[in-house]
Design an enzyme around this catalytic site. Structure first.
Site, mmCIF file in Angstrom:
data_model
loop_
_atom_site.group_PDB
_atom_site.id
_atom_site.type_symbol
_atom_site.label_atom_id
_atom_site.label_comp_id
_atom_site.label_asym_id
_atom_site.label_seq_id
_atom_site.Cartn_x
_atom_site.Cartn_y
_atom_site.Cartn_z
ATOM 1 N N ARG A 190 0.831 -1.211 0.000
ATOM 2 C CA ARG A 190 0.000 0.000 0.000
ATOM 3 C C ARG A 190 0.863 1.257 0.000
ATOM 4 O O ARG A 190 2.013 1.234 0.401
ATOM 5 C CB ARG A 190 -0.932 0.023 1.222
ATOM 6 C CG ARG A 190 -0.239 0.112 2.581
ATOM 7 C CD ARG A 190 -0.206 1.534 3.123
ATOM 8 N NE ARG A 190 0.642 1.656 4.302
ATOM 9 C CZ ARG A 190 1.929 1.929 4.262
ATOM 10 N NH1 ARG A 190 2.552 2.077 3.119
ATOM 11 N NH2 ARG A 190 2.628 2.042 5.380
ATOM 12 N N TYR A 234 8.840 4.220 16.243
ATOM 13 C CA TYR A 234 7.399 4.182 15.978
ATOM 14 C C TYR A 234 6.640 4.078 17.309
ATOM 15 O O TYR A 234 5.691 4.822 17.568
ATOM 16 C CB TYR A 234 7.071 2.991 15.071
ATOM 17 C CG TYR A 234 5.612 2.888 14.688
ATOM 18 C CD1 TYR A 234 5.144 3.458 13.505
ATOM 19 C CD2 TYR A 234 4.693 2.217 15.494
ATOM 20 C CE1 TYR A 234 3.807 3.374 13.138
ATOM 21 C CE2 TYR A 234 3.357 2.126 15.147
ATOM 22 C CZ TYR A 234 2.912 2.697 13.970
ATOM 23 O OH TYR A 234 1.583 2.607 13.615
ATOM 24 N N GLY A 244 8.779 0.906 2.944
ATOM 25 C CA GLY A 244 7.597 1.544 3.517
ATOM 26 C C GLY A 244 6.360 1.294 2.676
ATOM 27 O O GLY A 244 5.415 2.076 2.687
ATOM 28 N N SER A 294 4.694 -1.628 2.970
ATOM 29 C CA SER A 294 3.943 -2.637 3.725
ATOM 30 C C SER A 294 3.997 -4.032 3.132
ATOM 31 O O SER A 294 2.971 -4.702 2.983
ATOM 32 C CB SER A 294 2.475 -2.218 3.873
ATOM 33 O OG SER A 294 2.406 -1.117 4.697
ATOM 34 N N ASP A 299 -2.211 -0.545 7.186
ATOM 35 C CA ASP A 299 -1.561 -1.328 6.136
ATOM 36 C C ASP A 299 -2.424 -2.520 5.735
ATOM 37 O O ASP A 299 -2.613 -2.808 4.545
ATOM 38 C CB ASP A 299 -0.179 -1.802 6.610
ATOM 39 C CG ASP A 299 0.651 -0.657 7.153
ATOM 40 O OD1 ASP A 299 0.330 0.498 6.826
ATOM 41 O OD2 ASP A 299 1.609 -0.906 7.903
HETATM 42 C C1 GLA Z 1 3.067 2.236 9.514
HETATM 43 C C2 GLA Z 1 2.068 1.493 10.380
HETATM 44 C C3 GLA Z 1 0.652 1.993 10.121
HETATM 45 C C4 GLA Z 1 0.558 3.508 10.240
HETATM 46 C C5 GLA Z 1 1.676 4.176 9.430
HETATM 47 C C6 GLA Z 1 1.753 5.650 9.675
HETATM 48 O O1 GLA Z 1 2.862 1.947 8.174
HETATM 49 O O2 GLA Z 1 2.170 0.115 10.152
HETATM 50 O O3 GLA Z 1 -0.246 1.373 11.004
HETATM 51 O O4 GLA Z 1 0.575 3.913 11.576
HETATM 52 O O5 GLA Z 1 2.947 3.623 9.734
HETATM 53 O O6 GLA Z 1 0.605 6.296 9.267
#
Ligand code: GLA
Length: 392
Positions: free
Chosen positions: A31, A227, A130, A132, A178
């Protein structure tokens, strides 16, 4: 590699390893996050899209209680008994996404599955970008295993199963963005999510725009604490606002307005106040952007993407100099409507809203700027919003 080629490679590898055609093959895409950064776990809003790259998962039931998993791209095989499923701390940690999902599909009691399974998976999502890839693996796993074991769950429950695997097996306290984007994606459309009510709708993007992902070479790892510390700061701030505002009615930063933040931020530490304003502003931007998109105002939409990046850069501090350089370079190119970091941050990729007819020129210009600063080249790829996860 094209999706069809990945599919064929996975199926062939399955046949070579297990001597028969897989009973089920599933596909789940990665995504991009378009607007609404770190809002999902604050019960806010996000605009995202499923991409045209993903993971294929081929599986058949095992004759016994053994789980055997081959990660094609890694060239590794993991196996365990269904009664021994537990988080893997060292070595083949990629297996956590699969066995964690299996574990929660059976509500934490995987032995109840009775039989194990044989699986091979592989994909074409660049790792650490990034995009996912881990959620895609979870969603491909959950769809395929639900089919194999005859388990029926609605899509949001399936997304939450993957999220639980992420929390308890992979060690990342992520939101649901994600997994939900991978499941609810639609070709040519964005996914507009409301994470308080788990409402997901598709919003058409129109044929004249596309996204370009620009992958920096800065490392992106969400399990190393940055995070989690951002999430913690947001939760601390929500508790504070619940105290000073309308006790009870505030449970998440979703419930706090920008005006309230301005009025009451003085009671928070400077760092916590900076963290809190980011998701609050992002929620407002997602709602505004949805209205602009409906009116076809791509410039206005893109301006909000730039604002979002600015908020990451100065308030949430989840950007880095490589991502900043990409966004700064994008700003100088008229065929780019907007740009921002996408996903957790701290490295990974930027998402650009672009005129697709100018894609080559955009990629060349950004690569030139980036190379002049850092010596190496980013990877630019045009992304078409695509359909979500499904069985093949
Ligand atoms: C990562 C996390 C998501 C979301 C994004 C930021 O991708 O897995 O759940 O929090 O960061 O928006």
């Amino acid at each position: 590699m094209l999706n069809q080629e990945v599919h064929d490679k996975v199926v062939q590898a399955f046949e070579a390893k297990f001597g028969a055609h897989p009973e089920i093959v599933s596909y789940a895409p990665g995504r991009i996050e378009v607007l609404g950064n770190h809002t999902d776990y604050n019960e806010g809003y996000v605009l995202s899209a499923a991409i045209d790259k993903g993971t294929f998962f081929a599986v058949s039931p095992a004759a016994d209680a053994k789980v055997t998993l081959e990660a094609l791209d890694m060239g590794e095989t993991y196996s365990c008994d269904i009664a021994e499923v537990a988080p893997i701390k060292d070595g083949m940690t990629w297996a956590n996404y699969v066995i964690g999902t299996f574990n929660w599909l059976f509500d934490g009691n995987p032995a109840a599955a009775g039989k194990g399974f044989n699986a091979v998976f592989g994909g074409n999502i660049p790792l650490g970008a990034g995009l996912s890839s881990s959620a895609a693996l979870e969603m491909a796993t959950v769809l395929a295993l639900a089919a194999i074991y005859g388990i029926e769950r609605d899509r949001t429950t399936l997304a939450k199963i993957g999220q639980k695997a992420e929390h308890t097996f992979a060690g990342c306290p992520c939101g649901l963005l994600d997994q939900a984007s991978s499941l609810y994606g639609k070709a040519g459309a964005l996914v507009k999510s409301d994470f308080r009510f788990c409402r997901f709708e598709n919003v058409d993007l129109g044929p004249t725009v596309a996204f370009m992902m620009v992958k920096s070479n800065a490392k992106h790892a969400l399990v190393d604490g940055a995070y989690a510390s951002r999430r913690q700061a947001c939760e601390d701030a929500a508790r504070y606002f619940a105290d000073v505002l309308r006790k009870g009615s505030v449970t998440h930063l979703r419930d706090v307005t920008m005006a309230e933040w301005v009025l009451y931020r003085g009671g928070l530490s400077e760092t916590t106040a900076k963290r809190a304003v980011h998701p609050i502003g992002e929620d407002e931007r997602v709602l505004q952007a949805s209205e602009l998109l409906a009116k076809g105002d791509l410039k206005g939409f893109g301006a909000l993407m730039y604002d979002s990046h600015e908020s990451s850069r100065s308030w949430f501090e989840n950007s880095c100099e490589e991502l900043d350089a990409i966004v700064d370079a994008a700003k100088a190119i008229p065929a780019v409507y907007g740009a921002r970091l996408s996903g957790g941050g701290f490295g990974g990729s930027c998402c650009l809203l672009v005129d697709p007819t100018a894609a080559d020129a955009i990629a060349t210009a950004i690569t030139k700027e980036y190379k002049a600063k850092f010596g190496d080249e980013p990877t630019c790829s045009l992304i078409q919003p695509s359909d979500g996860a499904h069985l093949i």
